[in-house]
Design an enzyme around this catalytic site. Structure first.
Site, PDB file in Angstrom:
ATOM      1  N   ASP A  64      -6.294   3.737   1.917  1.00 43.98           N
ATOM      2  CA  ASP A  64      -5.943   2.967   0.725  1.00 43.98           C
ATOM      3  C   ASP A  64      -4.426   2.869   0.566  1.00 43.98           C
ATOM      4  O   ASP A  64      -3.692   3.784   0.952  1.00 43.98           O
ATOM      5  CB  ASP A  64      -6.575   3.658  -0.500  1.00 43.98           C
ATOM      6  CG  ASP A  64      -6.638   2.734  -1.694  1.00 43.98           C
ATOM      7  OD1 ASP A  64      -6.442   1.503  -1.540  1.00 43.98           O
ATOM      8  OD2 ASP A  64      -6.871   3.240  -2.806  1.00 43.98           O
TER       9      ASP A  64
ATOM     10  N   HIS B 249      -1.930  -4.515   5.474  1.00 42.31           N
ATOM     11  CA  HIS B 249      -3.077  -4.241   6.354  1.00 42.31           C
ATOM     12  C   HIS B 249      -2.619  -4.199   7.822  1.00 42.31           C
ATOM     13  O   HIS B 249      -3.047  -3.358   8.595  1.00 42.31           O
ATOM     14  CB  HIS B 249      -4.156  -5.317   6.184  1.00 42.31           C
ATOM     15  CG  HIS B 249      -4.737  -5.374   4.789  1.00 42.31           C
ATOM     16  ND1 HIS B 249      -5.102  -4.255   4.101  1.00 42.31           N
ATOM     17  CD2 HIS B 249      -5.010  -6.427   3.959  1.00 42.31           C
ATOM     18  CE1 HIS B 249      -5.578  -4.601   2.902  1.00 42.31           C
ATOM     19  NE2 HIS B 249      -5.521  -5.917   2.799  1.00 42.31           N
TER      20      HIS B 249
ATOM     21  N   LEU C 296     -13.721  10.894  22.171  1.00 39.98           N
ATOM     22  CA  LEU C 296     -13.530  10.646  20.737  1.00 39.98           C
ATOM     23  C   LEU C 296     -14.423   9.470  20.338  1.00 39.98           C
ATOM     24  O   LEU C 296     -14.388   8.425  20.988  1.00 39.98           O
ATOM     25  CB  LEU C 296     -12.058  10.312  20.453  1.00 39.98           C
ATOM     26  CG  LEU C 296     -11.735   9.762  19.062  1.00 39.98           C
ATOM     27  CD1 LEU C 296     -12.062  10.767  17.965  1.00 39.98           C
ATOM     28  CD2 LEU C 296     -10.250   9.375  18.961  1.00 39.98           C
TER      29      LEU C 296
HETATM   30  C1  FPP Z   1      -7.347  -0.663   1.225  1.00 39.19           C
HETATM   31  O1  FPP Z   1      -6.019  -0.861   0.788  1.00 39.19           O
HETATM   32  C2  FPP Z   1      -7.500  -1.077   2.608  1.00 39.19           C
HETATM   33  C3  FPP Z   1      -8.432  -1.971   3.052  1.00 39.19           C
HETATM   34  C4  FPP Z   1      -9.387  -2.628   2.151  1.00 39.19           C
HETATM   35  C5  FPP Z   1      -8.515  -2.380   4.462  1.00 39.19           C
HETATM   36  C6  FPP Z   1      -8.270  -1.328   5.482  1.00 39.19           C
HETATM   37  C7  FPP Z   1      -7.942  -2.016   6.730  1.00 39.19           C
HETATM   38  C8  FPP Z   1      -6.962  -1.678   7.565  1.00 39.19           C
HETATM   39  C9  FPP Z   1      -6.132  -0.464   7.415  1.00 39.19           C
HETATM   40  C10 FPP Z   1      -6.704  -2.583   8.693  1.00 39.19           C
HETATM   41  C11 FPP Z   1      -6.787  -1.944  10.008  1.00 39.19           C
HETATM   42  C12 FPP Z   1      -8.060  -1.255  10.216  1.00 39.19           C
HETATM   43  C13 FPP Z   1      -8.605  -1.086  11.423  1.00 39.19           C
HETATM   44  C14 FPP Z   1      -9.836  -0.276  11.578  1.00 39.19           C
HETATM   45  C15 FPP Z   1      -8.031  -1.688  12.600  1.00 39.19           C
HETATM   46  P1  FPP Z   1      -5.779  -1.830  -0.451  1.00 39.19           P
HETATM   47  O2  FPP Z   1      -5.606  -3.202   0.066  1.00 39.19           O
HETATM   48  O3  FPP Z   1      -6.886  -1.676  -1.448  1.00 39.19           O
HETATM   49  O4  FPP Z   1      -4.436  -1.266  -1.036  1.00 39.19           O
HETATM   50  P2  FPP Z   1      -3.984  -1.283  -2.579  1.00 39.19           P
HETATM   51  O5  FPP Z   1      -4.840  -0.265  -3.280  1.00 39.19           O
HETATM   52  O6  FPP Z   1      -2.556  -0.877  -2.502  1.00 39.19           O
HETATM   53  O7  FPP Z   1      -4.168  -2.666  -3.101  1.00 39.19           O
END
Ligand code: FPP
Length: 267
Positions: A18, A35, A129
């Site tokens: 997050d 992301h 892994l």
């Molecule tokens: C939450 O942060 C994150 C996500 C919903 C997406 C997670 C995806 C990645 C880290 C991309 C790469 C992943 C892989 C497996 C290659 P948020 O957008 O809710 O952050 P915020 O709380 O600051 O808005």
């Protein structure tokens, strides 16, 4: 320098990644940039698991609830996942990393699903892994799905309804082939599980950090592992039982527990 006891490492780490949006916003960039940068943290943590010999890593990449986000962000997330899997595949194979998926395939764009399925097939023989990607995943949905599959087995006469035990139920979950989740890490400062691995977290240790996911690198992962190693995992036992004690003490402690109306539990 973080000192780790290699005998006390978790076998299975799950991560709620997050803070990508806030990380990007702080840099006056679009959330998608966060992301993208988050994908580099994924690379770091995967490498760290390999180096330490942690055999199972589960990543919450797209939740059932993430569909509520703006369409442009959802599209960008799918595009990123597809690109990530495609570009990493040769490296995953070279490093003997197995990819598995958990979640509902329905709704995942066809090209993303194809890319995932081919990575899953091409890495299925590896054991060093296992990286499990939770995509279009929800914990409650997973439990309902398991209950439905179990009900179908009962209906088909394959099993008796009264045979159900927690162990048997676990076999109907996406995680049936994975060990217990030892450690959950959530970055970004929130302290909740957000519908992730609800059944599986019965005895998981939680580690929450304010570090935003794109900033979460090897040193932060090692710190989370160090913190985990300070915990006493009792699984319902007493601390004394775990640590071992003198025979006379254990004889006293092992007397049966009785309930009395006046004082609650007594020996
Ligand atoms: C939450 O942060 C994150 C996500 C919903 C997406 C997670 C995806 C990645 C880290 C991309 C790469 C992943 C892989 C497996 C290659 P948020 O957008 O809710 O952050 P915020 O709380 O600051 O808005």
């Amino acid at each position: 320098m973080v000192h780790l006891d290699t005998d006390k490492l978790p076998r299975h780490v799950a991560i709620i990644m997050d803070g990508n949006g806030r990380w990007a916003k702080a840099r006056l960039r679009h959330r998608v940039f966060g992301h993208e940068e988050g994908a580099n943290s994924v690379r770091d943590v995967v490498q760290c698991c390999l180096e330490l010999g942690i055999p199972y890593l589960t990543l919450y990449a797209f939740s059932k609830e993430n569909w509520k986000r703006p369409a442009s962000e959802i599209r960008a997330l799918w595009e990123l996942l597809k690109r990530f899997i495609r570009s990493e595949l040769p490296d995953l194979i070279a490093r003997e990393i197995r990819i598995v998926r958990m979640g509902d395939p329905e709704g995942i764009p066809g090209d993303v699903l194809d890319e995932l399925q081919s990575a899953i097939a091409l890495t299925s023989q590896f054991e060093k892994l296992t990286v499990s990607l939770a995509i279009n995943y929800g914990g409650r949905q997973e439990i309902v799905r398991a209950a439905t599959l179990f009900a179908m087995d009962v209906q088909n006469g394959r099993i008796q309804g009264t045979d159900l035990t927690p162990d048997l139920f676990s076999r109907y979950l996406f995680t049936s082939h994975l060990p217990e989740v030892d450690l959950l890490i959530r970055t970004g400062g929130e302290r909740r599980v957000s519908n992730f691995l609800l059944w599986q977290m019965a005895y998981t240790e939680f580690y929450f950090t304010r570090i935003l996911w794109p900033d979460f690198r090897k040193s932060h992962f090692l710190e989370a592992l160090r913190d985990y190693q300070q915990r006493e995992r009792r699984f319902g036992r007493t601390g004394e039982q775990l640590r071992g004690k003198s025979k006379s003490e254990s004889l006293l402690d092992d007397r049966p527990v009785e309930m009395t109306e006046s004082s609650g539990i007594t020996h």
